[in-house]
Write a protein that holds these residues in place. Structure first.
Motif, short mmCIF file in Angstrom:
data_model
loop_
_atom_site.label_atom_id
_atom_site.label_comp_id
_atom_site.label_asym_id
_atom_site.label_seq_id
_atom_site.Cartn_x
_atom_site.Cartn_y
_atom_site.Cartn_z
N MET A 1 26.94 16.56 -14.07
CA MET A 1 27.65 17.77 -13.65
C MET A 1 26.62 18.88 -13.54
SD MET A 1 30.95 17.51 -16.19
CE MET A 1 31.83 18.89 -15.47
N PHE A 2 27.00 19.97 -12.93
CA PHE A 2 26.14 21.14 -12.81
C PHE A 2 26.79 22.27 -13.60
CE2 PHE A 2 25.33 18.55 -9.09
CZ PHE A 2 23.94 18.51 -9.07
N ILE A 3 26.29 22.48 -14.82
CA ILE A 3 26.87 23.45 -15.73
C ILE A 3 25.99 24.71 -15.75
CG2 ILE A 3 27.53 23.91 -18.13
CD1 ILE A 3 29.32 21.84 -16.66
N PHE A 4 26.62 25.86 -15.60
CA PHE A 4 25.89 27.13 -15.61
C PHE A 4 26.66 28.15 -16.43
CE2 PHE A 4 28.99 27.68 -12.27
CZ PHE A 4 29.38 29.00 -12.39
N GLY A 5 26.01 29.26 -16.69
CA GLY A 5 26.68 30.44 -17.20
C GLY A 5 26.89 30.49 -18.70
N MET A 6 27.62 31.53 -19.05
CA MET A 6 27.87 31.84 -20.45
C MET A 6 28.81 30.83 -21.10
SD MET A 6 28.36 35.97 -20.17
CE MET A 6 29.55 35.86 -18.84
N ARG A 7 28.65 30.69 -22.41
CA ARG A 7 29.58 29.91 -23.21
C ARG A 7 30.62 30.89 -23.78
NH1 ARG A 7 26.70 26.74 -20.65
NH2 ARG A 7 25.74 24.91 -21.54
N VAL A 8 31.66 30.37 -24.40
CA VAL A 8 32.75 31.20 -24.90
C VAL A 8 32.22 32.33 -25.79
CG1 VAL A 8 34.83 31.24 -26.33
CG2 VAL A 8 34.49 29.38 -24.71
N ALA A 9 31.33 32.01 -26.72
CA ALA A 9 30.80 33.04 -27.63
C ALA A 9 30.07 34.14 -26.85
CB ALA A 9 29.86 32.40 -28.65
N ASP A 10 29.37 33.75 -25.78
CA ASP A 10 28.67 34.74 -24.95
C ASP A 10 29.65 35.67 -24.24
OD1 ASP A 10 26.15 33.50 -25.52
OD2 ASP A 10 26.55 32.02 -23.94
N VAL A 11 30.73 35.09 -23.73
CA VAL A 11 31.75 35.89 -23.04
C VAL A 11 32.41 36.86 -24.02
CG1 VAL A 11 33.96 35.81 -21.81
CG2 VAL A 11 32.19 34.12 -21.29
N GLU A 12 32.74 36.37 -25.19
CA GLU A 12 33.36 37.23 -26.20
C GLU A 12 32.44 38.38 -26.58
OE1 GLU A 12 34.29 34.34 -29.21
OE2 GLU A 12 36.18 33.77 -28.22
#
Length: 180
Positions: free
Chosen positions: A46-57
């Motif tokens: 898969m191609f996974i990018f970006g923030m994780r949940v903790a980063d978004v919070e």
């Protein structure tokens, strides 16, 4: 086919699973269904990018300011400006101005914050697509890993865990040939 999801919103899960069943490679954040899908086909497929949940919070806790991100994204600034000024719709030049202003003032899905990471990951998609052997292998591994997401399994799980109903065996008589 590019399938994009946004971290901690969980809105694209079943759609991504349907794409997976058909061999599409997902580009998205690691949330909801994408977590389950990566467990079945392997995150490397898969191609996974970006923030994780903790980063978004943390982003929201610290006061997410889209303009800080936009200042480092000249391509996105240009695209927004073109949309706002009618570059793509000269007969109604300001038709989508509200859309852009709304996204900048209320980016609840953190699209702007994840944009640079998305572009970087999309480059990897484009690079892999040029290698049809590896691309095909990843597509096949997605299909092979998608069995968990079939409707038969899902309906049985819903019946047991959500609806709390038991399955019933039905003995069907063989179909008679009516041509005799």
């Amino acid at each position: 086919e590019a399938v994009v999801s946004t971290q901690s919103t969980g809105a694209s899960g079943t759609g991504n699973m349907k794409f997976m069943l058909n061999g599409a490679l997902t580009i998205g954040t690691l949330d909801g269904a994408n977590v389950e899908m990566s467990e079945e086909c392997g995150i490397e497929n898969m191609f996974i990018f970006g923030m994780r949940v903790a980063d978004v919070e943390k982003l929201w806790r610290d006061g997410y300011d889209t303009r800080k991100f936009l200042s480092d994204l000249p391509e996105l600034q240009l695209a927004f400006n073109q949309i706002k000024t009618g570059f793509f719709n000269s007969s109604e030049p300001h038709k989508f101005e509200g859309f852009v202003d709304g996204l900048i003032s209320n980016d609840r899905f953190c699209v702007i914050a994840d944009f640079a990471a998305y572009v970087a990951e999309q480059e990897k998609v484009s690079e892999l697509y040029m290698d049809w052997v590896q691309w095909t292998e990843k597509c096949l591994l997605n299909i092979a890993g998608s069995g968990k997401f079939t409707s038969d399994r899902t309906i049985m799980q819903y019946a047991e865990e959500i609806w709390k109903v038991k399955s019933v065996e039905v003995d069907l008589a063989p179909v008679q040939d009516t041509k005799e």
